[in-house]
Motif scaffolding. Structure first.
Motif, short mmCIF file in Angstrom:
data_model
loop_
_atom_site.label_atom_id
_atom_site.label_comp_id
_atom_site.label_asym_id
_atom_site.label_seq_id
_atom_site.Cartn_x
_atom_site.Cartn_y
_atom_site.Cartn_z
N ASN A 125 -5.92 9.57 1.50
CA ASN A 125 -6.40 8.51 2.35
C ASN A 125 -7.62 7.61 2.04
O ASN A 125 -8.52 8.27 1.50
N ARG A 126 -7.65 6.43 2.22
CA ARG A 126 -8.84 5.67 2.07
C ARG A 126 -9.43 5.31 3.52
O ARG A 126 -8.67 4.94 4.26
N LEU A 127 -10.87 5.69 3.38
CA LEU A 127 -11.25 5.64 4.67
C LEU A 127 -12.55 4.71 4.60
O LEU A 127 -13.37 5.19 3.77
N THR A 128 -13.02 3.82 5.66
CA THR A 128 -14.27 3.24 5.58
C THR A 128 -15.05 3.63 6.66
O THR A 128 -14.62 3.49 7.93
N LEU A 129 -16.23 4.00 6.67
CA LEU A 129 -17.13 4.71 7.64
C LEU A 129 -18.05 3.43 7.81
O LEU A 129 -18.63 2.88 7.02
N PHE A 181 -19.69 2.82 4.23
CA PHE A 181 -19.55 3.89 3.18
C PHE A 181 -17.97 4.03 3.06
O PHE A 181 -17.11 4.31 4.01
N ASP A 182 -17.44 4.05 1.94
CA ASP A 182 -15.90 3.99 1.45
C ASP A 182 -15.61 5.42 0.77
O ASP A 182 -16.42 5.75 -0.09
N ASP A 187 0.56 -4.38 -0.36
CA ASP A 187 -0.13 -2.81 -0.66
C ASP A 187 0.10 -2.11 0.52
O ASP A 187 0.65 -2.47 1.68
N VAL A 188 -0.02 -0.86 0.22
CA VAL A 188 0.22 0.27 1.42
C VAL A 188 -1.01 0.79 1.77
O VAL A 188 -1.57 1.76 0.97
N LYS A 189 -1.73 0.56 2.82
CA LYS A 189 -2.92 1.16 3.47
C LYS A 189 -4.01 1.12 2.24
O LYS A 189 -4.70 2.17 2.08
N ARG A 190 -4.27 0.16 1.55
CA ARG A 190 -5.40 -0.09 0.40
C ARG A 190 -5.04 0.76 -0.74
O ARG A 190 -6.19 0.98 -1.51
N ALA A 191 -3.81 1.44 -1.04
CA ALA A 191 -3.66 2.38 -2.06
C ALA A 191 -3.89 1.67 -3.14
O ALA A 191 -4.41 2.10 -4.37
N VAL A 228 0.42 2.43 -14.52
CA VAL A 228 0.70 2.65 -13.11
C VAL A 228 -0.36 1.58 -12.50
O VAL A 228 -0.21 0.97 -11.57
N VAL A 229 -1.49 1.59 -13.34
CA VAL A 229 -2.44 0.68 -12.72
C VAL A 229 -2.12 -0.75 -12.87
O VAL A 229 -2.54 -1.61 -11.86
N ASP A 230 -1.39 -1.16 -13.98
CA ASP A 230 -0.79 -2.60 -14.02
C ASP A 230 0.22 -2.91 -12.89
O ASP A 230 0.06 -4.02 -12.49
N ALA A 231 0.86 -1.78 -12.62
CA ALA A 231 1.92 -1.90 -11.43
C ALA A 231 1.16 -2.39 -10.16
O ALA A 231 1.61 -2.96 -9.20
N CYS A 232 0.15 -1.46 -9.79
CA CYS A 232 -0.72 -1.68 -8.78
C CYS A 232 -1.29 -3.03 -8.80
O CYS A 232 -1.17 -3.74 -7.59
#
Length: 396
Positions: A226-230, A125-126, A198-202, A185-189
C-alpha cells in the motif's frame, strides 16, 4: 527536568537539509537521517544536570521503554520488518551466543526487544506499508507486459491470500528474479504511466524508487505494498511484523526502545530475507491510521494499543494564559516542533525550548505545562488503564 543532547545518524537515504533546518542550523551538505532521543545503548541521549555536567540519560531515571526519533528521508528506506517480542528475544540470544558483536553490520538483532512504532508526519510523508489485497495485486500484475509479472500473477491466482503473497515475496528474494526481469517490470510500469493508467499509484511508485535502486528485487515487492501519504499532523501505526518502506519526508517516529530491523531490498545494508519472511505477521498485513483523542483543549493524543509508548502533540498560544497541560507520566521526552515555548514543572522550574530542542521530564517533575507560542510533541509511557487511548482505522 533535563535538557537533552541527542545523537544523529547520517545514513545515505537521509536529507542534508530537513533536520538541520528544523533545528535552526546550517547543514554541511551531508545526509542527516535520524536524531535519536532515548536510552538505547547504540545511540543514547545525554542529559544536562543542574551543575552543567552531561550524563547518559539512563543515569537520570533508568532506561526508557520507548525511543523518539526525528526521521528525514530524501530517498527510499529499505523494505523491512520489525520482529515480535518472541522472535526478537530468540534472535538476540542466538547472535549473542554466536559471539557476533553488537555493531557488526551483519547482525540482525541489536537488542531483545520487539519494535512496534508509529510515524507522525512533520512534513508531507510518503511510505509503503502493509500488503495490498490479493485482488489489487493481481490487477497491478495483469496490467504489466513483462514475463516476471505474468509468472507472479499466475502463481498468486493459484494460491491467493496472505500465504500466497508471502510465497511471491520469497520467490522474488530467492534470486530467481534477475536484474533484467526486474528492469522489464519497471519498463512496463513506465509504459502504463505514460498511458495515464495506474492502480493506486503502484506503477508510479516503482518508477520513483527505481531511480535510486535500479534492478533491485525490492521494486517488485513495492508493487505489492500500500502507498500512503500522511499530511503534517497525521499518524500511522506499524506493528511488529508489518512490512514497510518509508519513501520521503520528515516525521517523528516513536517506538519501543529497539533497533531490530530485518531488511530485504532497496538498501546497500546487509539483507536478511529469511528473517524478514519469518517475522511477517498475517494479523498485521494491513496498515492502521491512528485517530487522536483530545486531551484538554489543545493537545492531540496518539495512543495505539501498545504498552511502551504514546505521543501527545500540543499547541499553545497567548490565549492559553496559564499554558497547556500535557498528559502525566513517569517518563516523558518533550521536543519542540514549532515556535518557541517554555516547559514548566510542578516545582515551577522552567526550561525554554526552540524548535528542534528537547528535554526529559521524570516522575518528580509532576504535571508539566507548556507556555508560549508554538507546538510540542511529548513521547511518554501511557497509563496502564489506557485512559488516553485512541482508535485505529484500517487504511483499506
Amino acid at each position: 527536568m533535563h535538557r537533552l543532547q541527542n545523537p544523529r545518524r547520517g545514513y545515505a537515504w537521509g536529507s542534508p537539509t530537513f533536520i538541520p533546518r528544523f533545528s535552526g542550523e546550517r547543514g554541511d551538505g551531508t545526509p542527516v537521517a535520524e536524531e535519536w532521543m532515548g536510552t538505547h545503548p547504540l545511540g543514547e541521549s545525554t542529559a544536562a544536570l543542574d551543575n552543567g555536567d552531561l550524563v547518559p540519560l539512563s543515569q537520570v531515571n533508568g532506561p526508557l521503554p520507548f525511543m523518539l526519533k526525528i526521521l528525514a528521508a530524501d530517498r527510499p528506506l529499505s523494505v523491512q520488518v520489525h520482529p515480535s517480542a518472541d522472535i526478537a528475544r530468540a534472535g538476540f540470544d542466538a547472535e549473542q551466543s554466536a559471539g557476533i558483536a553488537l555493531d557488526d553490520p551483519h547482525r540482525s538483532y541489536k537488542d531483545p526487544n520487539h519494535k512496534p512504532e508509529m510515524a507522525y508526519a512533520l512534513t508531507t510523508f510518503d511510505t509503503l506499508v502493509g500488503f495490498r489485497p490479493t485482488a489489487e495485486i493481481l490487477r497491478i500484475l495483469h496490467g504489466l507486459d513483462a514475463p516476471l509479472a505474468a509468472r507472479l500473477a499466475a502463481e498468486l491466482t493459484e494460491d491467493p491470500g496472505f500465504a500466497g503473497i508471502v510465497r511471491l515475496v520469497e520467490q522474488v528474494l530467492s534470486g530467481s528474479a534477475k536484474a533484467e526481469d526486474i528492469e522489464a517490470v519497471v519498463d512496463a510500469c513506465a509504459a502504463q504511466v505514460r498511458r495515464g493508467l495506474d492502480v493506486k499509484r503502484a506503477y508510479a511508485t516503482v518508477l520513483e524508487v527505481s531511480e535510486h535502486h535500479p534492478g533491485d528485487p525490492g521494486l517488485v515487492i513495492a508493487l505489492m505494498l500500500n502507498r500512503l501519504t500522511l499530511q503534517p499532523g497525521e499518524a500511522a501505526f506499524l506493528g511488529a511484523g508489518i512490512i514497510h518502506a518509508h519513501l520521503s519526508g520528515m516525521c517523528l517516529e516513536i517506538m519501543a526502545s529497539s533497533d531490530n530491523v530485518l531488511r530485504a531490498g532497496l538498501t546497500s545494508k546487509p539483507l536478511d530475507p529469511t528473517g524478514l519472511i519469518e517475522c511477517l505477521d498475517v494479523g498485521m498485513s494491513r496498515l492502521a491510521r491512528v485517530t487522536p483523542t483530545l486531551f484538554g483543549t489543545s493537545t492531540d493524543v496518539f495512543a495505539p494499543d501498545v504498552q511502551e509508548f504514546a505521543l501527545a502533540v500540543g499547541q499553545c498560544s497567548a490565549g492559553d494564559r496559564g499554558g497547556i497541560e500535557l498528559p502525566m507520566s513517569e517518563h516523558r521526552v518533550i521536543v519542540c516542533t514549532g515556535g518557541a515555548v517554555e516547559i514548566v514543572n510542578d516545582a515551577d522550574e522552567r526550561i525554554a525550548l526552540a524548535r528542534g530542542e528537547s528535554l526529559y521530564a521524570g516522575p518528580r517533575d509532576g504535571a508539566v505545562r507548556v507556555a508560549g507560542l508554538g507546538e510540542v510533541a511529548q513521547a511518554y509511557l501511557p497509563p496502564p488503564d489506557g485512559a488516553t487511548g485512541t482508535s485505529l482505522v484500517d487504511l483499506v
